[in-house]
Design a protein around this motif. Structure first.
Motif, PDB file in Angstrom:
ATOM      1  N   ARG A   1       3.722   5.924  -4.528  1.00  0.00           N
ATOM      2  CA  ARG A   1       3.630   5.190  -3.262  1.00  0.00           C
ATOM      3  C   ARG A   1       4.622   5.672  -2.196  1.00  0.00           C
ATOM      4  O   ARG A   1       4.524   5.296  -1.038  1.00  0.00           O
ATOM      5  CB  ARG A   1       3.884   3.697  -3.501  1.00  0.00           C
ATOM      6  CG  ARG A   1       2.874   3.007  -4.384  1.00  0.00           C
ATOM      7  CD  ARG A   1       1.562   2.747  -3.620  1.00  0.00           C
ATOM      8  NE  ARG A   1       0.630   2.034  -4.467  1.00  0.00           N
ATOM      9  CZ  ARG A   1       0.608   0.712  -4.598  1.00  0.00           C
ATOM     10  NH1 ARG A   1       1.482  -0.037  -3.946  1.00  0.00           N
ATOM     11  NH2 ARG A   1      -0.263   0.150  -5.391  1.00  0.00           N
TER      12      ARG A   1
ATOM     13  N   ARG B   1       0.861  -1.201   0.000  1.00  0.00           N
ATOM     14  CA  ARG B   1       0.000   0.000   0.000  1.00  0.00           C
ATOM     15  C   ARG B   1       0.887   1.237   0.000  1.00  0.00           C
ATOM     16  O   ARG B   1       1.979   1.212  -0.548  1.00  0.00           O
ATOM     17  CB  ARG B   1      -0.919  -0.053   1.222  1.00  0.00           C
ATOM     18  CG  ARG B   1      -1.928  -1.196   1.120  1.00  0.00           C
ATOM     19  CD  ARG B   1      -3.093  -0.962   2.069  1.00  0.00           C
ATOM     20  NE  ARG B   1      -2.762  -1.455   3.399  1.00  0.00           N
ATOM     21  CZ  ARG B   1      -3.172  -2.612   3.887  1.00  0.00           C
ATOM     22  NH1 ARG B   1      -3.948  -3.384   3.170  1.00  0.00           N
ATOM     23  NH2 ARG B   1      -2.831  -2.993   5.087  1.00  0.00           N
ATOM     24  N   GLN B   2       0.422   2.322   0.641  1.00  0.00           N
ATOM     25  CA  GLN B   2       1.167   3.578   0.639  1.00  0.00           C
ATOM     26  C   GLN B   2       2.407   3.472   1.546  1.00  0.00           C
ATOM     27  O   GLN B   2       2.371   2.788   2.571  1.00  0.00           O
ATOM     28  CB  GLN B   2       0.228   4.697   1.130  1.00  0.00           C
ATOM     29  CG  GLN B   2       0.601   6.086   0.670  1.00  0.00           C
ATOM     30  CD  GLN B   2       0.726   6.223  -0.853  1.00  0.00           C
ATOM     31  OE1 GLN B   2       0.122   5.459  -1.596  1.00  0.00           O
ATOM     32  NE2 GLN B   2       1.536   7.165  -1.295  1.00  0.00           N
ATOM     33  N   ALA B   3       3.502   4.125   1.155  1.00  0.00           N
ATOM     34  CA  ALA B   3       4.749   4.203   1.930  1.00  0.00           C
ATOM     35  C   ALA B   3       5.266   2.834   2.379  1.00  0.00           C
ATOM     36  O   ALA B   3       5.564   2.628   3.558  1.00  0.00           O
ATOM     37  CB  ALA B   3       4.568   5.125   3.132  1.00  0.00           C
TER      38      ALA B   3
END
Ligand SMILES: C[S@@+](CC[C@H](N)C(=O)[O-])C[C@H]1O[C@@H](n2cnc3c(N)ncnc32)[C@H](O)[C@@H]1O
Ligand SMILES: [Zn+2]
Length: 275
Positions: free
Chosen positions: A113, A85-87
Motif C-alpha cells: 500500500r 486504499r493505496q498510499a
C-alpha cells in the motif's frame, strides 16, 4: 522530503531532512538522534517531562513486546487494510512506544500500500522507543489537543488508550476518513482488578454518537493471558490503576507468581462525515 507534519509556529507544511525539519518561513526543529522531532511549544508543556515517564514507557514496551496484545494488533491491522486504499496517510494519536504504529506500518507496507505514517505523543521517552522500533514512520513530541498535522490530510486516525481529542481528529481527517478508537471493554483485566481492589468495578460500555462522525461498527476483541509474575508488574505499570491502588492491593499483586487474566477491548470504528 515531504512530511505529514506542520510547523507548530506558523502551521506551514514541514520538510523533513536528515537532521532537521524546516518550514518555508524558516522555522527549524532538530531531529533527535533516534529520528523523532520535538514540536511541542513551551507553553503547552505542563511539566518538565510531560507524558508517560521512563518507567511506564519501559514497562509498556516490555509487556507489549511479549505479544500479549497481539490479537488487538491483528484486529487493528485488518480494519486498517479494510478502511484504507493505496498510499494512505495514517496518524497514531497518543502512539506511546509505537507498538501498534509499527505493526500497522508493516502490514500496510507488506500489502504493497505504500503508507505514510506519523505517531504523536507527549512523552519523549515513549517516542525514543517508537522511533527506534520503526524508522520509516515520522514521530513528533506534541499534544493530541494541538496536533501538528494539516487539516484534511489523513485517511485514518488510530487512538488506542490515549486521550480523545475529537475536534482535532475531525480537523485532520479527510472527509470519509476512518477513526479507530480503542477502549477497554467491561471486563478488561477483570482478574487483575479483583486482586488490586476490594470492590472492583466493570468499565461502562457505551456507544456515543460523536458529532461530525458516523458509527460504522464496534469490533470486540478478547483474549485470555497467562501472565507470569514479572510481566504482571509490567502490566500493572501500564494501566491507570498504578496511580490509584491501595498499598494492600499492590502487596497482594506482588505476592503472586502469575495470573490468568482476561483482556477485552472494543474498537469503535467511525467515519468522518462530509462538511
Ligand atoms: C496508555 S498509553 C497508550 C500508548 C499506545 N497508544 C499504546 O496503546 O501502546 C497513553 C499515551 O498517551 C500519551 N499522552 C497522554 N496525554 C497526551 C496528550 N495530551 N498528548 C499526546 N499524548 C498524550 C502518554 O504519554 C502515553 O504514551
Ligand atoms: Zn513555521
Amino acid at each position: 522530503m515531504e512530511s505529514l507534519l506542520c510547523c507548530p509556529v506558523c502551521t506551514a507544511p514541514l520538510d523533513r531532512e536528515a537532521k532537521v525539519y524546516t518550514c518555508p518561513n524558516r522555522h527549524g526543529f532538530d531531529r533527535a538522534k533516534e529520528g523523532y522531532v520535538h514540536l511541542l511549544p513551551a507553553n503547552q508543556m505542563h511539566s518538565r517531562n510531560p507524558g508517560d515517564d521512563r518507567e511506564m514507557a519501559a514497562a509498556r514496551t516490555r509487556f507489549l513486546s511479549g505479544g500479549y496484545y497481539a490479537p488487538l494488533l491483528r484486529a487493528l491491522e485488518t480494519l486498517t487494510l479494510t478502511h484504507t486504499r493505496q498510499a494512505p496517510a495514517v496518524l497514531d494519536s497518543g502512539c506511546g512506544e509505537g507498538y501498534y504504529t509499527a505493526g500497522l506500518y508493516e502490514t500496510l507496507s507488506t500489502a504493497g500500500r505504500g503508507p505514510r505514517m506519523v505517531g504523536v505523543d507527549l512523552s519523549k521517552m515513549a517516542l525514543r522507543r517508537a522511533a527506534r522500533r520503526v524508522h520509516e514512520v515520522e514521530f513528533a513530541v506534541a499534544s493530541v489537543y494541538h496536533l501538528p498535522v494539516a487539516a484534511r490530510s489523513v485517511d485514518l486516525v488510530l487512538n488506542c488508550f490515549s486521550p480523545l481529542a475529537l475536534d482535532q481528529f475531525r480537523r485532520v481527517l479527510k472527509p470519509g476518513g476512518t477513526f479507530l478508537y480503542v477502549v477497554p471493554a467491561a471486563e478488561h483485566l477483570w482478574q487483575l482488578k479483583q486482586v488490586l481492589y476490594d470492590h472492583p468495578y466493570r468499565n461502562p460500555e457505551e456507544n456515543i454518537p460523536y458529532e461530525g462522525f458516523s458509527y460504522e461498527t464496534v469490533v470486540p476483541v478478547e483474549t485470555v493471558l497467562q501472565v507470569p509474575g514479572p510481566d504482571l508488574m509490567d502490566l500493572f505499570h501500564m494501566t491507570p490503576y498504578c496511580w490509584k491502588t491501595p498499598k494492600a492491593g499492590i502487596e497482594r499483586l506482588t505476592a503472586l507468581d502469575g495470573l490468568t487474566v482476561k483482556a477485552a477491548f472494543r474498537i469503535h470504528v467511525f467515519r468522518r462525515g462530509e462538511d
